[in-house]
Enzyme design. Structure first.
Site, short mmCIF file in Angstrom:
data_model
loop_
_atom_site.label_atom_id
_atom_site.label_comp_id
_atom_site.label_asym_id
_atom_site.label_seq_id
_atom_site.Cartn_x
_atom_site.Cartn_y
_atom_site.Cartn_z
N LEU A 95 10.20 39.92 -10.46
CA LEU A 95 9.63 40.40 -11.73
C LEU A 95 9.39 41.91 -11.73
CD1 LEU A 95 7.04 37.55 -12.39
CD2 LEU A 95 9.21 37.92 -13.57
N ARG A 96 9.77 42.59 -10.64
CA ARG A 96 9.53 44.03 -10.61
C ARG A 96 10.31 44.74 -11.71
NH1 ARG A 96 10.31 45.02 -5.47
NH2 ARG A 96 8.11 45.05 -4.91
N ALA A 97 11.52 44.28 -12.00
CA ALA A 97 12.32 44.91 -13.04
C ALA A 97 11.62 44.83 -14.39
CB ALA A 97 13.70 44.26 -13.12
#
Length: 681
Positions: free
Chosen positions: A274-276
């Site tokens: 979920l970093r993007a």
């Protein structure tokens, strides 16, 4: 060399890089910028110029960690702070390629800490970069554990120093910028993902723009102060805009519609984790603030995706970063909400204006440069790529007869080949070595500064002398000659040098497809084990260094794909060229041990004389202790066993193409175990 920095606004082109840097200046929470590009494209110049645009910061007097007097760090080693403060420019801290872990996080004198109870701590580069810019040139050449350390500090905003129960921590919030030339090796996908934004740059192919670049650089070199003065107003205007965007940033609203577009785009491109999503959200908010808006619009989401997603699309080590613009447009369109208010229609001009001119986009989508007229475009067909590949001469200068390059077979997991003995090279994942990581195998007296204390060995060394030293109470009396350090056994990376037979005999019966698949598999294995690689090919009248030793496994895979076959088999020339390459590499990098991988069927053209010459070349390599593996490519019902003979001359193992697969070895082991158990029973 002048101390006057080249002005940021004087740099020609590279709109996407300007925008990515400015977004991080507005909101450091975006996560930094990784700049990928060929050499000589002003990557370093632009990063250094950015530091001059950042607002000055207030620093508490006497604080070595640049604490903000309005909100000092409660865990600062220099706390409590005095009431005084002063203003100074934000710092640009440059990280050298050969930096050590202690230089990054700071050094703690363990002898004073344990023997005298004094925390003698010298701040590192992370402390110097706090509230400024940390610039890493050639980030892809840093050791992986160093890059991990930097990215962890950038993500948490804090640096930790832990040494045998002694702990020091301080704030470390900075704008992280890394530059790299992909030809010199790629970062692992896990590390790529830790950079917020990535920009691909290349030198412009427009003669007028190139002329303007040269004209400005010559003017700067002739009179740096005068050149900077010409751009002072533009620099001040841009600095003021950064400050205004910073003030507006907390007021920007990320609506549900924009958030749904962000998550839909990340899901459509199948990025991991979920970093993007988080980076895209922060970048979109920063883009809105940069444009002077208080709400995130679709164009902000689009541009954020173009900057935050390309480097997160890689699925294997040989994938190039990229983004499908049509898929991006389709996903945004599917998840957009119709806007009935004519006053809120998005800008129909996708190019906009550059960041220095007031537009949020700073150039066309992606900022992709046009291919040169004389080069091969990214969308070149297979035939174009083949024609762009090297042509090797045949005897007498006539072109060698060669077959069309064949595609490599599908890569697979290979057996692990190691260099015998224990090395002392760069930490990696291949051969046994004494490294900074790994498990402790023994202790020794410190060699230089004490960094890896072996506590139990130190106590054992001090224990017999306590009565003579007048010990009283429970305190242990330590002296400098008591200290012992750990010796750790881990694994190192190696130089894997491929010597590939590309002669006519290798092309028989479609053998080259399997051979290329095997070499591609070994290249992928070298990538995963952090090795350097090189490649020598031999065919026709001699041998060629197709790929000088490098960390760029991707380049090796591309050269392999375009490798043609045909002609005679100068086996001795290939081995002698390998000997020369390894001799030079021992001088350049004496601690990195080589592993020679010879890919051949062993059939040297020229009969017994050629085989004898190849034997002498192999004996020369063996005499220097070169670890080697021979990949035996001979096939068919009638086999001469020449590759096996070559392996004996090299003091190496011979492995067939079938035996190279790790799954095949595992199957043999599992098949053997039941019979062994029955015999034991």
């Amino acid at each position: 060399m002048s101390d006057v920095r080249y002005p940021f606004t004087a740099i020609v082109g590279m709109a996407d890089l300007r925008l990515a840097l400015l977004l991080n200046a507005v909101s450091p929470a975006v996560g930094g910028v990784l700049v990928r590009g060929e050499k000589g494209t002003a990557k370093s110049t632009m990063v250094r110029a950015l530091a001059g645009l950042l607002p000055s910061i207030a620093v508490a007097d006497g604080c070595r960690f640049a604490c903000d007097p309005a909100a000092p760090d409660p865990q600062c080693p220099d706390a409590p702070h005095s009431a005084g403060s002063h203003d100074r420019p934000a710092r640009l801290v440059e990280l050298p390629v050969g930096v050590t872990e202690d230089r990054i996080v700071g050094s703690l004198d363990l002898e004073q800490a344990l023997a005298q109870g004094v925390k003698a701590y010298e701040p590192g580069l992370l402390a110097q970069a706090h509230r400024g810019v940390l610039y890493i040139d050639e980030v892809n050449l840093l050791q992986d554990h160093v890059v991990d350390l930097l990215l962890d500090a950038a993500a948490m905003g804090r640096s930790y120093v832990e040494r045998e129960g002694v702990s020091v921590r301080h704030a470390a919030r900075f704008l992280l910028v890394g530059t790299m030339n992909p030809e010199e090796g790629e970062l692992r996908p896990q590390l790529l993902d830790r950079f917020g934004l990535t920009v691909e740059i290349a030198a412009t192919r427009d003669p007028q723009e190139r002329a303007e670049v040269v004209r400005r650089r010559l003017a700067y070199d002739a009179d740096p102060e005068g050149f900077a003065a010409d751009y002072r107003d533009a620099e001040q205007e841009l600095a003021q805009r950064i400050g205004a965007a910073r003030e507006l940033l907390p007021s920007v609203v990320l609506g549900d519609a924009a958030l749904r577009q962000i998550t839909a785009v990340c899901a459509a491109f199948e990025v991991d984790g979920l970093r993007a999503d988080i980076v895209m959200a922060r970048a979109a908010v920063a883009l809105a603030a940069w444009a002077g808006r208080t709400a995130v619009a679709e164009e902000d989401v689009r541009k954020a995706a173009q900057l935050a997603l390309p480097h997160r699309r890689r699925r294997n080590p040989f994938d190039a970063p990229g983004l499908d613009e049509e898929q991006l447009d389709r996903t945004l369109s599917e998840h957009s909400e119709p806007d009935t208010d004519p006053d809120n229609e998005p800008d129909d001009d996708p190019d906009g204006e550059g960041p220095g001119d007031g537009g949020p986009d700073g150039g066309g989508p992606g900022g992709a440069p046009e291919p040169s007229d004389g080069g091969v475009p990214d969308t070149a067909s297979t035939e174009e790529l083949q024609e762009a590949g090297p042509k090797l001469p045949a005897p007498g200068g006539a072109p060698a007869r060669e077959s069309t390059p064949v595609a490599a077979g599908e890569p697979y997991r290979t057996r692990l080949f190691k260099v015998p003995g224990t090395g002392h090279g760069t930490q990696g994942r291949r051969s046994p070595a004494e490294t900074d990581g790994g498990h402790t195998i023994r202790d020794r007296r410190p060699q230089g500064a004490l960094t890896r204390l072996h506590l139990s060995a130190t106590l054992r060394a001090a224990a017999p002398h306590q009565r003579a030293r007048g010990r009283s109470g429970r305190s242990l009396v330590l002296r400098s000659d008591d200290f012992r350090e750990q010796v750790r056994r881990g694994r190192e990376s190696n130089l894997v040098l491929f010597v590939v037979d590309a002669s006519g005999s290798m092309a028989a019966r479609q053998r080259m497809t399997a051979v290329k698949g095997a070499v591609l598999s070994l290249l992928m294995d070298a990538y995963q084990r952090r090795d350097k690689i090189g490649m020598i090919t031999f065919r026709g009248s001699g041998a060629e260094l197709a790929l000088p030793p490098t960390s760029s496994v991707e380049v090796g895979a591309a050269r392999l794909e375009r490798l043609p076959t045909g002609g005679r088999t100068p086996l001795a020339a290939g081995l002698l060229r390998a000997h020369e390459v390894l001799r030079l590499e021992r001088v350049r990098d004496p601690l990195r041990r080589p592993l020679l991988v010879v890919v051949t069927d062993g059939r040297a053209t020229g009969g017994r004389t050629a085989l004898a010459e190849a034997g002498r070349a192999a004996a020369l390599l063996a005499a220097h202790g070169t670890a080697a593996v021979v990949l035996d490519c001979e096939s068919g019902p009638v086999r001469l066993g020449l590759a096996r003979t070559l392996a004996t001359q090299l003091n190496a193992n011979a492995v067939s193409l079938d035996e190279l697969r790790a799954e095949g070895v595992a199957a043999l082991v599992h098949a053997h175990r039941p019979s062994t158990s029955r015999k034991a029973a």
